[in-house]
Design an enzyme around this catalytic site. Structure first.
Site, PDB file in Angstrom:
ATOM      1  N   GLU A 178       0.837  -1.207   0.000  1.00  0.00           N
ATOM      2  CA  GLU A 178       0.000   0.000   0.000  1.00  0.00           C
ATOM      3  C   GLU A 178       0.864   1.247   0.000  1.00  0.00           C
ATOM      4  O   GLU A 178       1.747   1.409   0.848  1.00  0.00           O
ATOM      5  CB  GLU A 178      -0.913  -0.032   1.239  1.00  0.00           C
ATOM      6  CG  GLU A 178      -1.869   1.119   1.361  1.00  0.00           C
ATOM      7  CD  GLU A 178      -1.359   2.249   2.259  1.00  0.00           C
ATOM      8  OE1 GLU A 178      -2.078   3.265   2.380  1.00  0.00           O
ATOM      9  OE2 GLU A 178      -0.259   2.114   2.839  1.00  0.00           O
ATOM     10  N   VAL A 190       1.229  11.084  -1.111  1.00  0.00           N
ATOM     11  CA  VAL A 190       1.531  12.031  -0.043  1.00  0.00           C
ATOM     12  C   VAL A 190       2.528  11.476   0.972  1.00  0.00           C
ATOM     13  O   VAL A 190       3.082  12.226   1.770  1.00  0.00           O
ATOM     14  CB  VAL A 190       0.224  12.468   0.657  1.00  0.00           C
ATOM     15  CG1 VAL A 190      -0.305  11.364   1.575  1.00  0.00           C
ATOM     16  CG2 VAL A 190       0.402  13.772   1.416  1.00  0.00           C
ATOM     17  N   TYR A 191       2.804  10.181   0.962  1.00  0.00           N
ATOM     18  CA  TYR A 191       3.764   9.608   1.896  1.00  0.00           C
ATOM     19  C   TYR A 191       5.166  10.145   1.587  1.00  0.00           C
ATOM     20  O   TYR A 191       5.720   9.891   0.517  1.00  0.00           O
ATOM     21  CB  TYR A 191       3.785   8.083   1.816  1.00  0.00           C
ATOM     22  CG  TYR A 191       2.515   7.379   2.256  1.00  0.00           C
ATOM     23  CD1 TYR A 191       1.500   8.050   2.934  1.00  0.00           C
ATOM     24  CD2 TYR A 191       2.337   6.026   2.000  1.00  0.00           C
ATOM     25  CE1 TYR A 191       0.353   7.403   3.327  1.00  0.00           C
ATOM     26  CE2 TYR A 191       1.184   5.368   2.406  1.00  0.00           C
ATOM     27  CZ  TYR A 191       0.187   6.059   3.062  1.00  0.00           C
ATOM     28  OH  TYR A 191      -0.957   5.413   3.454  1.00  0.00           O
ATOM     29  N   SER A 192       5.700  10.899   2.531  1.00  0.00           N
ATOM     30  CA  SER A 192       7.025  11.532   2.384  1.00  0.00           C
ATOM     31  C   SER A 192       7.110  12.346   1.103  1.00  0.00           C
ATOM     32  O   SER A 192       8.168  12.426   0.466  1.00  0.00           O
ATOM     33  CB  SER A 192       8.140  10.479   2.412  1.00  0.00           C
ATOM     34  OG  SER A 192       8.063   9.705   3.586  1.00  0.00           O
TER      35      SER A 192
END
Length: 339
Positions: free
Chosen positions: A48, A52-54
């Protein structure tokens, strides 16, 4: 690892998923790649991600690992992404508009180094964009071959029902990703029933309550050191001051310890086993800083709780709604028995 179809689809996924939110922020690329190795070696198939992750770095790290592994590794995985928030664009260019989602999906594919995603989820409801515009984009993304299935994340019950009613066979809408754990069971009131009624598989995030359900936090002292709350005690929904002030938190942890002692395992394993036993849940998203944390969670996958243990954990974690509409009076009003 066990396997099941995701929602009303023929896609088969493992009962534990690997979340990549820590990659590029709390987890270095080398440690992230080691997590991917450990997860896939254990039989895991669902990875998953989200743009927007990092700020996109997480996707780049996953993409670099996929590139090094080759086509066969990509084909073994069910790769899930999300879009909605601004990443590398003007803050106003966000949400679930066709314009933003087209750019977000293309950028995710580029960072991941793949031609399509198995699952693309809209990361949260957008009150500005008409729902039909968002669904139209998802339909086109599926028809174009960039996406195999579409899903939702962080929608409420009425929003799930509205989206599912509008889709009605136009394209496969198969999943919903909510927060769900022993300390966050309110999703059982409307969100999970909406998922079941509309054929959506549930992919819980934060299954360990941001670390609370591992038992590492104490009632007597605030967290310190290299933990999420040690570095930021007021972080998000798991903030120490709000969670520690609830007697229910400590009641759940006491019951977790009792059940864990009976199984000779860690609290986290029991918390995951409880969640895995919930009928709406298809795959639980594990998020870890380190390989050791991930391996500890994977090791608990063999725990099976008895009906009595599940009932005891249910009782300890009951969010205790008011009598109506979600408490006993509301449930009785909505029930009907034919003798």
């Amino acid at each position: 690892m066990r396997y099941a179809t995701l929602g009303r689809s023929g896609a088969v996924v493992s009962n534990l998923a690997l979340g990549t939110m820590t990659f590029g922020a709390e987890t270095s690329p080398d440690e992230a790649h080691a997590q991917l190795e450990a997860y896939t070696a254990a039989g895991g198939t669902l990875v998953e991600t989200a743009d927007v992750y990092s700020g996109g770095r997480s996707e780049e790290i996953v993409g670099a690992w996929l590139s090094a592994q080759g086509v066969a590794a990509r084909d073994r995985l069910f790769l899930a992404g999300k879009g909605r928030f601004p990443v590398g664009v003007e803050p106003r260019d966000a949400g679930l508009s066709r314009r933003h989602l087209r750019r977000a999906l293309d950028a995710s594919l580029r960072r991941l180094g793949v031609e399509h995603l198995d699952l693309y989820q809209v990361h949260a409801w957008d009150p500005v964009t008409p729902l039909e515009e968002t669904l139209g984009f998802l339909e086109d993304a599926v028809r174009s071959g960039k996406v195999s299935y579409a899903g939702l994340s962080n929608f409420t019950g009425w929003q799930i029902a509205q989206a599912a009613a509008s889709v009605r066979g136009r394209f496969p809408l198969i999943s919903m990703q909510p927060q769900y754990n022993l300390l966050a069971r309110e999703v059982e009131w409307e969100i999970l029933p909406a998922c079941v009624a509309n054929g959506l598989g549930v992919l819980p995030w934060s299954p360990l309550g941001g670390g609370w359900l591992t038992g590492k936090y104490s009632r007597s002292e605030r967290p310190v050191g290299a933990t999420r709350l040690g570095e930021d005690p007021e972080r998000g929904v798991e903030a120490y001051s709000s969670r520690s002030a609830q007697e229910r938190t400590w009641r759940v942890l006491d019951e977790l310890r009792r059940v864990a002692d009976a199984h000779g395992g860690a609290l986290a394993g029991v918390a995951l086993a409880w969640l895995d036993a919930q009928p709406a849940v298809t795959s639980i998203i594990l998020g870890a800083r380190t390989v050791r944390q991930l391996e500890d969670n994977l090791a608990g996958n063999g725990i099976r709780l008895t009906a009595e243990e599940l009932a005891a954990l249910d009782a300890a974690s009951d969010p205790e709604p008011s009598p109506w509409p979600y408490g006993a009076a509301g449930r009785e009003q909505r029930s009907r028995v034919i003798d």
